[in-house]
Design a protein around this motif. Structure first.
Motif, PDB file in Angstrom:
ATOM      1  N   GLY A 225      10.324  64.050 -44.552  1.00  0.00           N
ATOM      2  CA  GLY A 225       9.800  64.712 -45.746  1.00  0.00           C
ATOM      3  C   GLY A 225       8.545  65.481 -45.387  1.00  0.00           C
ATOM      4  O   GLY A 225       7.866  65.150 -44.410  1.00  0.00           O
ATOM      5  N   SER A 239       3.339  60.799 -50.466  1.00  0.00           N
ATOM      6  CA  SER A 239       3.370  62.232 -50.144  1.00  0.00           C
ATOM      7  C   SER A 239       2.034  62.709 -49.584  1.00  0.00           C
ATOM      8  O   SER A 239       1.973  63.711 -48.883  1.00  0.00           O
ATOM      9  N   GLU A 262      13.950  67.460 -46.061  1.00  0.00           N
ATOM     10  CA  GLU A 262      13.427  68.016 -47.319  1.00  0.00           C
ATOM     11  C   GLU A 262      14.409  69.039 -47.890  1.00  0.00           C
ATOM     12  O   GLU A 262      14.453  70.180 -47.454  1.00  0.00           O
TER      13      GLU A 262
END
Length: 349
Positions: A225, A239, A262
């Motif tokens: 990610g 995140s 992603e």
């Protein structure tokens, strides 16, 4: 027989996991294999993907990575016979829940399990193995002398990706999201070239990678990610630890491969220009492609066989939690669905 299913509420947000009594299995088809399940690994149900490929149902079967013993085979089955030990992944459109004592599977989704490999390891490694092979063998060509950056190397997938890259002779750098992860990665043998601890948010991943590679950059990046926007737009604490897309582009070497998980990655013209100047590529990692199209079925079976062989020879040493009994499957699946499990959860029958 009971089997575990997932039910979504009308808004599609809340998910509940329920055991349902199953009627007797339909007769074994010509190409089907009836398997007595011995272990089933839990992985997150991707409802977004299922709805996009028109496979969304009111009741979704839970548990697709299985290992078990063949009870019966269809008359056209050529690969297996009763009492064979097998492992595999149920296809995305399967009506069967792997969390059931007996399942019917088409023979092209199974491979033989070596005797040395235990049930739990076979079921718990097969999906991460497919992801690692897809990333490092098909989307990029890992080979001796290459440098690979595996983000979040202490995750179940990260661990297998590191072990596959090292087995192929690559130098591996990895990031750790906590002190516990850092200690785990430092204990891995063969050793990881460098563990970058990003848990405090002070260490620059791009700088560390360029330092480790003498300014040349890494050949392959497998991310877990990425941050798409500036820090204030990102809400969750996880995140905050992810690298920014610009960092990944900066640390990529000439001709490098960026393999991303992603799905909503957006590249602006300056990002594309940087990638153009480096002659680098961006690939999207979606291991379900093998099940969504049968065109590469032979390659897919080769991957599954190779995973079993590498488990048997201890090249792969997976990140597994203690085996879980079937009656705790609902609670475990809720944890997995919320992405709160750090080790692979496997139900043992």
């Amino acid at each position: 027989m009971k089997a575990l299913y997932c039910q979504q509420n009308s808004s599609g947000e809340e998910m509940t996991f329920i055991f349902q009594e199953r009627e007797n299995l339909p007769p074994t088809g010509d190409n089907d294999v009836k398997v007595q399940v011995r272990a089933c690994a839990l992985s997150r149900i991707d409802t977004k993907l299922l709805s996009e490929v028109k496979l969304q149902k009111e009741l979704l079967p839970v548990g697709r990575e299985i290992s078990g013993v063949v009870l019966e085979v269809g008359r056209k089955v050529s690969f297996f016979q009763p009492d064979d030990e097998v492992a595999g992944i149920l296809p995305l459109d399967s009506e069967e829940s792997g969390l059931c004592e007996v399942v019917l599977v088409h023979e092209h989704y199974l491979v033989h399990k070596p005797e040395k490999v235990c049930w739990v390891e076979a079921a718990g490694t097969v999906r991460d193995g497919v992801r690692a092979y897809t990333a490092l063998h098909y989307l990029s060509q890992v080979s001796p002398g290459k440098t690979v950056l595996v983000m979040d190397g202490a995750s179940p997938f990260g661990t297998i990706a590191i072990q596959l890259a090292q087995h192929r002779g690559a130098k591996v750098i990895s990031t750790a999201y906590s002190l516990e992860d850092k200690q785990y990665l430092e204990r891995l043998r063969p050793a990881v070239a460098r563990v970058i601890d990003v848990s405090n948010g002070k260490i620059d991943v791009a700088e560390s990678c360029l330092e480790e590679t003498g300014g040349l950059g890494v050949d392959i990046v497998v991310d877990a990610g990425v941050k798409l926007y500036s820090a204030e737009d990102e809400s969750s604490s996880k995140s905050q630890l992810l690298p920014h897309k610009h960092d990944i582009i900066t640390l990529l070497g000439v001709g490098g491969n960026w393999i991303t998980t992603e799905r909503n990655l957006q590249l602006d013209p300056p990002d594309s220009h940087s990638l153009f100047l480096k002659g680098a590529t961006v690939s999207f990692l979606n291991e379900e492609i093998w099940n969504l199209s049968n065109i590469e079925q032979g390659k897919y079976l080769c991957i599954l066989e190779d995973i079993m062989e590498k488990l048997s020879s201890s090249v792969f040493r997976p990140q597994l939690d203690e085996p879980i009994p079937l009656y705790e499957a609902k609670v475990s699946m809720e944890i997995v669905q919320k992405n709160q499990a750090r080790k692979r959860q496997v139900i043992q029958f």
